[in-house]
Design a protein around this motif. Structure first.
Motif, PDB file in Angstrom:
ATOM      1  N   SER A  25      34.985   5.060 -43.697  1.00 14.50           N
ATOM      2  CA  SER A  25      34.950   3.502 -43.796  1.00 14.50           C
ATOM      3  C   SER A  25      35.762   3.592 -44.965  1.00 14.50           C
ATOM      4  O   SER A  25      35.573   3.990 -45.935  1.00 14.50           O
ATOM      5  CB  SER A  25      33.319   3.421 -43.556  1.00 14.50           C
ATOM      6  OG  SER A  25      32.707   4.593 -44.446  1.00 14.50           O
ATOM      7  N   PRO A  26      35.643   1.771 -45.514  1.00 15.24           N
ATOM      8  CA  PRO A  26      35.543   0.866 -46.729  1.00 15.24           C
ATOM      9  C   PRO A  26      34.377   2.307 -47.763  1.00 15.24           C
ATOM     10  O   PRO A  26      34.753   2.191 -49.129  1.00 15.24           O
ATOM     11  CB  PRO A  26      35.991   0.292 -46.302  1.00 15.24           C
ATOM     12  CG  PRO A  26      36.115  -0.299 -44.852  1.00 15.24           C
ATOM     13  CD  PRO A  26      35.189   1.477 -44.228  1.00 15.24           C
ATOM     14  N   SER A  27      33.482   1.923 -47.259  1.00 12.99           N
ATOM     15  CA  SER A  27      32.844   1.754 -48.152  1.00 12.99           C
ATOM     16  C   SER A  27      32.918   3.272 -48.550  1.00 12.99           C
ATOM     17  O   SER A  27      32.028   3.287 -50.364  1.00 12.99           O
ATOM     18  CB  SER A  27      31.061   2.023 -47.208  1.00 12.99           C
ATOM     19  OG  SER A  27      30.557   2.507 -46.204  1.00 12.99           O
ATOM     20  N   LEU A  28      32.798   4.397 -48.216  1.00 11.94           N
ATOM     21  CA  LEU A  28      32.653   6.085 -48.547  1.00 11.94           C
ATOM     22  C   LEU A  28      34.558   5.886 -49.033  1.00 11.94           C
ATOM     23  O   LEU A  28      33.976   6.612 -50.747  1.00 11.94           O
ATOM     24  CB  LEU A  28      33.105   6.920 -47.115  1.00 11.94           C
ATOM     25  CG  LEU A  28      33.041   8.113 -47.809  1.00 11.94           C
ATOM     26  CD1 LEU A  28      31.395   8.673 -48.655  1.00 11.94           C
ATOM     27  CD2 LEU A  28      32.672   8.904 -46.480  1.00 11.94           C
ATOM     28  N   ALA A  29      34.915   4.640 -48.822  1.00 17.69           N
ATOM     29  CA  ALA A  29      36.328   5.211 -49.830  1.00 17.69           C
ATOM     30  C   ALA A  29      35.988   4.555 -51.350  1.00 17.69           C
ATOM     31  O   ALA A  29      37.048   5.356 -52.208  1.00 17.69           O
ATOM     32  CB  ALA A  29      38.005   4.841 -49.055  1.00 17.69           C
ATOM     33  N   PHE A  30      35.351   3.274 -51.503  1.00 18.47           N
ATOM     34  CA  PHE A  30      34.894   3.227 -52.341  1.00 18.47           C
ATOM     35  C   PHE A  30      33.905   3.931 -53.375  1.00 18.47           C
ATOM     36  O   PHE A  30      34.470   4.105 -54.635  1.00 18.47           O
ATOM     37  CB  PHE A  30      34.330   1.269 -52.470  1.00 18.47           C
ATOM     38  CG  PHE A  30      35.225   0.297 -51.945  1.00 18.47           C
ATOM     39  CD1 PHE A  30      35.713   0.260 -52.462  1.00 18.47           C
ATOM     40  CD2 PHE A  30      35.190  -0.194 -50.801  1.00 18.47           C
ATOM     41  CE1 PHE A  30      36.352  -1.274 -52.899  1.00 18.47           C
ATOM     42  CE2 PHE A  30      36.413  -1.221 -50.455  1.00 18.47           C
ATOM     43  CZ  PHE A  30      37.329  -1.698 -51.465  1.00 18.47           C
ATOM     44  N   VAL A  31      33.327   4.869 -52.987  1.00 18.14           N
ATOM     45  CA  VAL A  31      32.375   5.263 -53.341  1.00 18.14           C
ATOM     46  C   VAL A  31      33.721   6.993 -54.418  1.00 18.14           C
ATOM     47  O   VAL A  31      33.411   6.746 -55.278  1.00 18.14           O
ATOM     48  CB  VAL A  31      31.178   5.923 -52.712  1.00 18.14           C
ATOM     49  CG1 VAL A  31      30.599   7.205 -53.675  1.00 18.14           C
ATOM     50  CG2 VAL A  31      29.862   4.915 -52.206  1.00 18.14           C
ATOM     51  N   GLY A  32      34.513   6.976 -53.508  1.00 13.60           N
ATOM     52  CA  GLY A  32      35.256   8.143 -53.249  1.00 13.60           C
ATOM     53  C   GLY A  32      35.886   7.473 -55.006  1.00 13.60           C
ATOM     54  O   GLY A  32      36.039   7.720 -56.239  1.00 13.60           O
ATOM     55  N   GLN A  33      36.530   6.286 -55.303  1.00 12.41           N
ATOM     56  CA  GLN A  33      37.536   5.658 -56.266  1.00 12.41           C
ATOM     57  C   GLN A  33      36.435   5.942 -57.119  1.00 12.41           C
ATOM     58  O   GLN A  33      37.191   6.015 -58.575  1.00 12.41           O
ATOM     59  CB  GLN A  33      37.881   4.479 -55.190  1.00 12.41           C
ATOM     60  CG  GLN A  33      38.716   4.261 -54.737  1.00 12.41           C
ATOM     61  CD  GLN A  33      40.382   4.804 -55.137  1.00 12.41           C
ATOM     62  OE1 GLN A  33      40.323   6.025 -56.081  1.00 12.41           O
ATOM     63  NE2 GLN A  33      40.959   3.685 -55.578  1.00 12.41           N
ATOM     64  N   VAL A  34      35.016   5.002 -57.507  1.00 11.21           N
ATOM     65  CA  VAL A  34      33.903   5.730 -58.317  1.00 11.21           C
ATOM     66  C   VAL A  34      34.061   6.503 -59.010  1.00 11.21           C
ATOM     67  O   VAL A  34      34.179   7.101 -59.823  1.00 11.21           O
ATOM     68  CB  VAL A  34      33.001   4.801 -57.997  1.00 11.21           C
ATOM     69  CG1 VAL A  34      31.303   5.240 -59.374  1.00 11.21           C
ATOM     70  CG2 VAL A  34      32.781   3.338 -57.677  1.00 11.21           C
ATOM     71  N   PHE A  35      33.966   7.743 -57.896  1.00 14.05           N
ATOM     72  CA  PHE A  35      34.009   9.283 -58.747  1.00 14.05           C
ATOM     73  C   PHE A  35      35.133   9.636 -59.298  1.00 14.05           C
ATOM     74  O   PHE A  35      34.912  10.464 -59.928  1.00 14.05           O
ATOM     75  CB  PHE A  35      33.191  10.237 -57.758  1.00 14.05           C
ATOM     76  CG  PHE A  35      31.647  10.064 -57.479  1.00 14.05           C
ATOM     77  CD1 PHE A  35      30.719  10.957 -58.444  1.00 14.05           C
ATOM     78  CD2 PHE A  35      30.675   9.848 -56.173  1.00 14.05           C
ATOM     79  CE1 PHE A  35      29.060  10.756 -58.354  1.00 14.05           C
ATOM     80  CE2 PHE A  35      29.858   9.961 -56.493  1.00 14.05           C
ATOM     81  CZ  PHE A  35      29.293  10.007 -56.349  1.00 14.05           C
ATOM     82  N   ILE A  36      36.093   9.644 -58.688  1.00 18.87           N
ATOM     83  CA  ILE A  36      37.436   9.334 -59.232  1.00 18.87           C
ATOM     84  C   ILE A  36      37.691   9.028 -60.970  1.00 18.87           C
ATOM     85  O   ILE A  36      38.273   9.822 -61.055  1.00 18.87           O
ATOM     86  CB  ILE A  36      38.240   9.435 -58.537  1.00 18.87           C
ATOM     87  CG1 ILE A  36      38.354  10.247 -57.028  1.00 18.87           C
ATOM     88  CG2 ILE A  36      39.905   9.771 -58.838  1.00 18.87           C
ATOM     89  CD1 ILE A  36      39.284   9.693 -55.988  1.00 18.87           C
TER      90      ILE A  36
END
Length: 362
Positions: free
Chosen positions: A51-62
């Motif tokens: 989902s886009p939301s999990l992709a955004f969370v991944g980007q935040v952690f990166i």
């Protein structure tokens, strides 16, 4: 795409506050090594995102995990080598580090087609884990300047960096110089080559690879020139103008051919990454005890600028689409926008002092 891409830069910029405090409090080795494990987690989350939301969370952690890496590197150089060689050594490090940038173009595209993008990103995750382990085990322990300072005092110290008047005319360049380069290299070069010239993934990857190679070579060249001529401000102005001119030419002729576009991208990459020079210029206004927080603050500004410019460029492209601009007209508008932003901040930079006295803030 603009929002997802800018998420990394926004989180990276925000994380400069805890990252800068950590650098001055626990040192570069622990800050870099421990933070990088968050980027490993982010890569894992992004690779399994459904989902886009999990992709955004991944980007935040990166973004958070990568926050102290370059700043910590500059801190190590700043504390162990003379100021006259600062930009030279940083340029060497960036040139070597650009190997990773090269691997992120055509080789990553090939790997993604072979394994799928999720598995390709998991390979990147493993490499990030190895890098984090090497930092923890390989870097020498350092005694940070602010290890005996309270958290409140360190936060106040970071805020006081903004009061250094010598930095004010330089800050707009921090906001836009790297941002314009990343808007071209990191966001719009691929879509532009696909939309205007219908190039395949491999063909686009090869052109971006050439730009990335030029970026590494140009950064090293700027570092060597700065060491030889010792005119940092003048070199920043020249490099900015030599980045601006190809952008204007591309804006005037956005459909002249893929090879023409490639050489414009190569020129932008070769001259566009003057970030080490800007940091060396700003470093002359700071006392050593503020290097970690000062560099973190300036790095945050740079990445906030990337997020702003990428978000603005995405909004402009969407607006052009809604007003039924052709593909060529949309990208023409985009390149004029990027050139105008860089022209404005370069003009402001002309009013900066050539060098500080290294005594601010006190």
């Amino acid at each position: 795409m603009g929002l997802l891409s800018s998420t990394f830069f926004i989180s990276f910029a925000i994380a400069q506050v805890p990252g800068g405090l950590a650098l001055d409090r626990i040192g570069a080795r622990l800050s870099i090594g421990l933070f990088m494990w968050l980027s490993v987690l982010g890569s894992l989350l992004f690779s399994v995102a459904d989902s886009p939301s999990l992709a955004f969370v991944g980007q935040v952690f990166i973004g958070i995990g990568c926050a102290p890496v370059f700043t910590g590197t500059m801190l190590i150089v700043g504390r162990n080598y003379p100021a006259s060689r600062f930009s030279y050594y940083i340029a060497i490090i960036i040139a070597v580090g650009s190997i990773g940038d090269l691997l992120g173009t055509a080789p990553l595209a090939i790997l993604a087609e072979w394994l799928g993008w999720r598995s390709a990103l998991q390979v990147v995750m493993v490499l990030s884990a190895l890098a984090a382990s090497c930092c923890l085990l390989g870097l020498k322990p350092d005694r940070p300047d602010g290890m005996n300072h309270s958290l409140k005092r360190m936060l106040q110290g970071m805020a006081r960096v903004t009061t250094v008047k010598g930095l004010w005319p330089i800050i707009p360049m921090f906001l836009t110089s790297y941002a314009v380069l990343m808007a071209v290299r990191g966001l719009w070069s691929g879509p532009y080559l696909a939309d205007v010239y219908s190039l395949s993934t491999d063909e686009r990857g090869n052109i971006i690879l050439a730009m990335s190679a030029a970026l590494g070579a140009g950064t090293f060249m700027l570092g060597v020139l700065d060491r030889l001529i010792k005119r940092t401000k003048r070199l920043v102005i020249v490099s900015s103008i030599l980045t601006l001119l190809p952008l204007i030419v591309l804006a005037m002729h956005p459909d002249k051919g893929p090879y023409f576009a490639m050489w414009v991208f190569v020129a932008v990459g070769f001259f566009g990454f003057n970030y080490p020079l800007l940091m060396a210029h700003c470093r002359s206004f700071l006392v050593p005890a503020y290097y970690g927080r000062g560099m973190a603050f300036l790095t945050a500004l740079s990445f906030i600028g990337v997020a702003i410019v990428q978000g603005l460029s995405g909004w402009v492209m969407n607006l052009a689409y809604e007003n039924q601009f052709t593909q060529v007209e949309r990208y023409q508008l985009l390149f004029f926008l990027l050139a105008g932003v860089l022209m404005l901040t370069t003009t402001i930079y002309l009013f900066s002092k050539p060098r500080g006295n290294g005594s601010e803030p006190l």
